[in-house]
Design an enzyme around this catalytic site. Structure first.
Site, PDB file in Angstrom:
ATOM      1  N   ASN A 140      -7.441  -3.070   9.176  1.00 11.02           N
ATOM      2  CA  ASN A 140      -7.860  -1.717   9.520  1.00 11.02           C
ATOM      3  C   ASN A 140      -8.527  -1.638  10.896  1.00 11.02           C
ATOM      4  OD1 ASN A 140      -7.050  -0.348   7.078  1.00 11.02           O
ATOM      5  ND2 ASN A 140      -8.732  -1.402   6.057  1.00 11.02           N
ATOM      6  N   LYS A 194       0.850  -1.186   0.000  1.00 12.06           N
ATOM      7  CA  LYS A 194       0.000   0.000   0.000  1.00 12.06           C
ATOM      8  C   LYS A 194       0.886   1.236   0.000  1.00 12.06           C
ATOM      9  CE  LYS A 194      -4.407  -1.119   2.224  1.00 12.06           C
ATOM     10  NZ  LYS A 194      -5.260  -0.772   3.376  1.00 12.06           N
TER      11      LYS A 194
END
Length: 364
Positions: A243, A142
């Site tokens: 997350n 990411k």
């Protein structure tokens, strides 16, 4: 004491090498990826003062022009993305070359994104210098920058070709920065490995001084992330579990202006505590679970509540609005990572806003 976690992504596979003294082995570790003896190093001024000379010495005969940026979350923006890309072009970085990100999560995310877009993709090596970057942001591909709309809303998936996680550099971190990184370490146990969280409850306070424990904590964290990334590289399903705590965290970071009032890992720790509070409020887990989370964070000397953030914060309704800009919003509906217990996280879009408001209000 060197450990290697392989991330098997086919043609994009790479190793995460974890252990002491790796910066001194940079030439031997990086040279196999080079078509010519030259890399392009992007770092920031605080890291450069501490580690750049040692890294250059470790590169031996590999030439290494360096760009130093300002430290802090504010560096992860359009202006600095342009600066990095233009510098790489000025330095004649070719598509077959390798760019090195020497620094924490901000540098890794920014440089990885620059590498992703430069000449439609050049290879890069992550040399993470913070605990947070070693266990989380340097692994998984990411990359991205922040905008005025929120955190990490512009970016790309671009895997590194190598990650060198030298645990010796963690000894140069300020206690606050080390604990911020520990917020991500604890997250891994909370989301999917109760045994690891129990290990942290026993060993967490000793990580600062014990190299072998640091290596093990980083290895287990990286292995958990690698396993999830391999199942879901571009976050279509399981990867969203990573997350945990981040929906709260990103709203709090936006509310504090991406400043030193709240470091990312501190926001993750507070976000994890709030996620477990919300889970208990919704009857998804026993009250003992959030109590256990908070007890461990307290033992580690970490922030746990909104009241631990210095300065004024917006009201709960305004924080909910900030959450609405989160990448995990689907069809206008917030998706939270909640838990049925320690190590039992799951993703859901069925969260009443009033329960979120009540959770935020209780944490003030």
């Amino acid at each position: 004491m060197i450990e290697t976690v392989h991330v098997p992504l086919g043609a994009r596979a790479y190793d995460v090498v974890i252990g002491p003294g790796l910066i001194g082995e940079a030439e031997a570790r990086i040279a196999p990826f080079l078509k010519r003896p030259r890399v392009f190093v992007v770092t920031e001024t605080r890291v450069a003062a501490l580690h750049l000379d040692a890294f250059r010495a470790g590169l031996g005969g590999i030439a290494a022009p360096v760009l130093e940026l300002a430290p802090g979350e504010g560096t992860k923006d359009w202006t600095n993305l342009t600066r990095v890309v233009e510098w790489l072009l000025d330095e004649r970085c070719e598509r077959g070359d390798v760019v090195v990100a020497l620094g924490g999560g901000v540098i890794g995310d920014l440089v990885g994104f620059a590498a992703a877009v430069l000449r439609r993709g050049v290879r890069f090596v992550q040399v993470p210098t913070t605990l947070l970057a070693q266990v989380d942001s340097s692994v998984g591909g990411k990359t991205g920058i922040n905008t005025r709309h929120g955190k990490n809303l512009v970016g790309a998936f671009h895997q590194p070709v190598l990650v060198l996680a030298d645990v010796d550099v963690l000894g140069t971190l300020e206690p606050r920065d080390f604990l911020a990184g520990y917020g991500e370490v604890a997250k891994y146990g909370l989301l999917g490995d109760e045994g690891f969280f129990a290990w942290l409850e026993e060993n967490g306070p000793r990580l600062v001084l014990d190299t072998a424990l640091r290596v093990e904590a980083v290895r287990r964290s990286v292995q958990m992330k690698a396993d999830i990334v391999v199942r879901d590289e571009t976050e279509q399903g399981d990867r969203a579990l990573l997350n945990l705590g981040h929906t709260f965290c990103h709203a709090l970071e936006a509310a504090t202006g991406y400043s030193d009032r709240l470091l990312h890992g501190e926001g993750v720790a507070i976000g994890c505590a709030l996620a477990f509070d919300l889970s208990a409020r919704l009857g998804l887990c026993a009250q003992e679970a959030p109590s256990r989370v908070r007890a461990h964070l307290q033992e580690m000397g970490m922030r746990r509540d909104l009241s631990d953030i210095p300065g004024d914060l917006p009201g709960s309704e305004a924080l909910l609005e900030l959450m609405g800009q989160d990448k995990k919003v689907v069809e206008g509906r917030l998706r939270f990572v909640l838990a049925r217990g320690v190590g039992e996280a799951f993703v859901t879009g069925e969260v009443p806003p009033e329960a979120v408001r009540a959770t935020l209000d209780a944490a003030r």
